[in-house]
Motif scaffolding. Structure first.
Motif, short mmCIF file in Angstrom:
data_model
loop_
_atom_site.label_atom_id
_atom_site.label_comp_id
_atom_site.label_asym_id
_atom_site.label_seq_id
_atom_site.Cartn_x
_atom_site.Cartn_y
_atom_site.Cartn_z
N ASN A 60 32.44 33.38 49.93
CA ASN A 60 32.52 33.93 48.58
C ASN A 60 31.16 34.44 48.09
O ASN A 60 30.92 34.54 46.88
CB ASN A 60 33.06 32.89 47.60
N SER A 61 30.28 34.79 49.04
CA SER A 61 28.98 35.38 48.71
C SER A 61 28.80 36.70 49.45
O SER A 61 29.19 36.82 50.62
CB SER A 61 27.83 34.43 49.08
N TRP A 62 28.20 37.65 48.77
CA TRP A 62 27.88 38.97 49.33
C TRP A 62 26.41 39.25 49.05
O TRP A 62 25.99 39.26 47.89
CB TRP A 62 28.73 40.06 48.67
N SER A 86 27.81 35.95 44.13
CA SER A 86 28.71 34.86 44.49
C SER A 86 29.84 34.81 43.46
O SER A 86 29.61 35.08 42.28
CB SER A 86 27.95 33.53 44.50
N VAL A 87 31.02 34.46 43.93
CA VAL A 87 32.19 34.45 43.05
C VAL A 87 32.84 33.07 43.11
O VAL A 87 33.26 32.61 44.17
CB VAL A 87 33.22 35.53 43.47
N THR A 138 35.83 30.49 41.96
CA THR A 138 37.20 30.37 41.50
C THR A 138 37.56 28.88 41.52
O THR A 138 36.85 28.07 42.13
CB THR A 138 38.17 31.15 42.40
N ASN A 145 37.62 27.85 45.06
CA ASN A 145 36.40 28.09 45.84
C ASN A 145 35.22 28.13 44.88
O ASN A 145 34.69 29.20 44.56
CB ASN A 145 36.53 29.41 46.61
N THR A 149 29.03 28.10 44.21
CA THR A 149 28.03 29.15 43.98
C THR A 149 26.76 28.47 43.46
O THR A 149 26.80 27.33 42.98
CB THR A 149 28.49 30.20 42.95
N ILE A 178 37.60 32.82 36.49
CA ILE A 178 36.82 33.38 37.60
C ILE A 178 35.42 33.68 37.09
O ILE A 178 35.25 34.33 36.04
CB ILE A 178 37.48 34.65 38.15
N PHE A 203 36.60 41.73 40.83
CA PHE A 203 37.18 40.39 40.88
C PHE A 203 37.85 39.97 39.58
O PHE A 203 38.30 38.83 39.46
CB PHE A 203 36.11 39.37 41.27
N GLU A 258 40.62 38.95 52.09
CA GLU A 258 40.03 38.57 50.81
C GLU A 258 41.08 38.01 49.84
O GLU A 258 41.93 38.76 49.35
CB GLU A 258 39.36 39.80 50.17
N LEU A 313 40.67 37.02 46.86
CA LEU A 313 40.42 37.38 45.47
C LEU A 313 40.66 38.86 45.20
O LEU A 313 40.52 39.32 44.08
CB LEU A 313 38.96 37.05 45.09
#
Length: 245
Positions: free
Chosen positions: A65-67, A84-85, A87, A90, A93, A112, A147, A223, A225
């Motif tokens: 969940n990180s880019w 980072s996202v 939820t 998940n 972060t 979110i 997102f 994905e 999300l």
């Protein structure tokens, strides 16, 4: 109506956006270039102690969940941002880790949270691209759109709060606290994305992004999300004519 100064400022940022390339770090070489940039940037600011390996990475870099992005200007790596996202399913972060007492209750409500972090710029290039901070943090807004964020956060030093209050209409949620790997404390700033989005677009129209750009930057094959690409919203977004973003 925007003032002449605001129009000039927006025009300048649109011009530099044409020179900006957002690249997701996927190969080891791409990641190492960013870890090295982080080290040099944080060391220059006195935010970390010197390290023999001259790199800065952490466990969040490898989470699904990180880019982590490199921002290139005229083909040169100028800055980096990790998005980072969090939820309910998940939640891992950096912001949730450091400010769990403030953010986990929001996740428990099903919200979110988009958590842009590790914002660094090459200390040798900062004066060459004065608009670079805006072009870098824009990625967080692209992520909020993709997102469908409820909350957008920023973890910043006390002296940087004014920038995030001005640009993202975020408010501080607490006083600065110790933050993992850094010697200087950070505070949490946050905003309700839906309530501030249009006001920010009015002031910074280049923060808009098409669904095509959002998907190009954040979509992954499995994905969980990702928005429903077969929905009417997708087709409306594809047909809409949006400003360059």
């Amino acid at each position: 109506m925007a003032s002449a100064d605001q129009a000039t400022e927006a025009s300048k940022r649109s011009d530099i956006l044409d020179r900006v390339d957002y690249r997701l770090a996927e190969t080891e070489a791409e990641k190492e270039a960013i870890y090295s940039l982080r080290y040099r940037a944080y060391l220059h600011e006195g935010a970390i102690e010197p390290r023999a390996d001259r790199r800065l990475a952490d466990r969040f870099d490898d989470l699904p969940n990180s880019w982590t992005f490199g921002i290139f200007v005229d083909g040169e790596l100028a800055s980096s941002l990790r998005v980072s996202v969090a939820t309910p399913d998940n939640p891992e972060t950096p912001a949730v880790d450091a400010f769990g007492d403030l953010l986990r209750p929001e996740l428990d409500k099903g919200k979110i949270i988009v958590d842009p972090n590790r914002f660094v710029a090459d200390p040798n290039n900062r004066t060459k691209f004065p608009e670079l901070p805006y072009m870098t943090v824009r990625l967080g807004y692209v992520a909020c759109g993709y997102f469908k964020a409820d909350i957008g956060t920023a973890t910043v030093r006390a002296e940087h709060r004014a920038f995030y209050r001005k640009v993202f209409l975020q408010t501080p949620m607490c006083e600065p606290r110790p933050y993992p790997t850094l010697t200087k404390p950070l505070c949490l700033m946050a905003a309700d994305y839906a309530s501030v989005r249009e006001r920010i677009f009015m002031r910074y129209p280049h923060f808009r992004s098409s669904l095509f750009e959002q998907r190009a930057l954040f979509e992954r094959k499995s994905e969980p999300l990702a928005p429903d690409l077969h929905s009417s919203e997708f087709h409306i977004a594809q047909a809409a004519v949006l400003p360059r973003s």
